[in-house]
Design a protein around this motif. Structure first.
Motif, PDB file in Angstrom:
ATOM      1  N   ALA A  89     -49.536 -31.314  56.826  1.00  0.00           N
ATOM      2  CA  ALA A  89     -50.564 -30.667  56.301  1.00  0.00           C
ATOM      3  C   ALA A  89     -51.947 -31.458  56.452  1.00  0.00           C
ATOM      4  CB  ALA A  89     -50.333 -30.780  54.723  1.00  0.00           C
ATOM      5  N   TRP A  92     -53.316 -29.746  59.551  1.00  0.00           N
ATOM      6  CA  TRP A  92     -54.202 -28.269  59.422  1.00  0.00           C
ATOM      7  C   TRP A  92     -55.581 -28.652  58.834  1.00  0.00           C
ATOM      8  CZ3 TRP A  92     -52.590 -23.650  60.067  1.00  0.00           C
ATOM      9  CH2 TRP A  92     -53.329 -22.580  59.112  1.00  0.00           C
ATOM     10  N   THR A  93     -55.675 -29.642  58.004  1.00  0.00           N
ATOM     11  CA  THR A  93     -57.229 -29.946  57.451  1.00  0.00           C
ATOM     12  C   THR A  93     -58.067 -30.282  58.562  1.00  0.00           C
ATOM     13  OG1 THR A  93     -56.017 -30.625  55.424  1.00  0.00           O
ATOM     14  CG2 THR A  93     -58.071 -31.240  55.878  1.00  0.00           C
ATOM     15  N   PRO A 101     -53.977 -23.797  52.275  1.00  0.00           N
ATOM     16  CA  PRO A 101     -53.019 -24.693  52.781  1.00  0.00           C
ATOM     17  C   PRO A 101     -52.082 -23.886  53.464  1.00  0.00           C
ATOM     18  CG  PRO A 101     -52.576 -24.471  50.496  1.00  0.00           C
ATOM     19  CD  PRO A 101     -53.889 -23.933  50.646  1.00  0.00           C
TER      20      PRO A 101
END
Ligand code: MD5
Ligand code: FE
Length: 205
Positions: A89, A92-93, A101
């Motif tokens: 995750a 992705w940020t 998200p």
């Protein structure tokens, strides 16, 4: 730094160092204990894919004789997909830079003879968010074209630790994996390649 190989198609070579690759691989191995690789099949014909797959996160992509779709559970075990590992995750940020998200991480495993034919990813209800791809293991010969089948294509060697971001005009580009180059990485003891794709499926509300 990145290379823009087509408008919106960003290639971050060697984005992850070996240690970070190994840590993500360990996360993926833990996911696969709970949600083993399955063999998807083509819609209608039921012909098996050469790539095996699993998923983590709230939704997972599956394919069988009934069609392609996202669903919240494993097609064989019927159990909910494992949670998305925080380190995934976090990519992705950093790279996708969209606030919502990822809803799905598709895990593809390519043995030495696996391929993926040229296709578009259009089973998502929202094409505004990018797709983020991370390669782990043997190098793959990746082909990317335009939004129309038959557009000129170019080939790129995606190596372990490379991140590829498909955004904007490239989000609906035709793409595929022509082949895996065996013996090009020592990350996977068994050889072959994992590709992880982080995706949004539904429009952010
Ligand atoms: C892979 N995976 O390496 C390939 C390429 C898939 C898939 O194509 O659908 O699982 S990852 C690069 C990619 C992913 C999604 C969209 C686009 C490229 N694109 O719009 O060009 O296992
Ligand atoms: Fe794809």
């Amino acid at each position: 730094a990145h290379l823009e190989v087509a408008p919106g198609a960003l290639w971050f070579r060697e984005a992850l160092a070996r240690e970070a690759q190994a840590a993500l691989l360990a996360d993926i191995r833990a996911v696969l204990e709970e949600a083993p690789l399955f063999t998807p099949a083509m819609p209608r014909t039921g012909k098996p894919f050469s790539v095996r797959m699993s998923n983590c996160g709230p939704l997972g992509w599956v394919s069988d004789a009934a069609g392609y779709r996202y669903q919240p559970f494993h097609p064989n075990t019927r159990a909910p997909w494992p949670a998305m590992p925080p380190a995934l995750a976090a990519l992705w940020t950093t790279y996708a830079a969209v606030p919502a998200p990822p809803e799905a991480c598709l895990i593809n495993y390519y043995g030495p003879d696996a391929r993926m034919s040229l296709h578009q990813d259009r089973d998502e209800a929202d094409f505004t968010a990018p797709v983020l791809s991370l390669s782990l293991g043997d190098t793959a010969l990746f082909r990317i074209g335009g939004e129309t089948r038959g557009d000129a294509t170019r080939s790129i060697r995606l190596a372990s630790g490379d991140i590829f971001l498909l955004s904007g005009p490239s989000r609906l580009a035709f793409h595929g994996i022509d082949r895996i180059l065996p013996g090009t990485s020592t990350l996977l003891a068994e050889g072959g390649r994992f590709n992880l794709t982080l995706r949004r499926v539904n429009p952010a509300t």
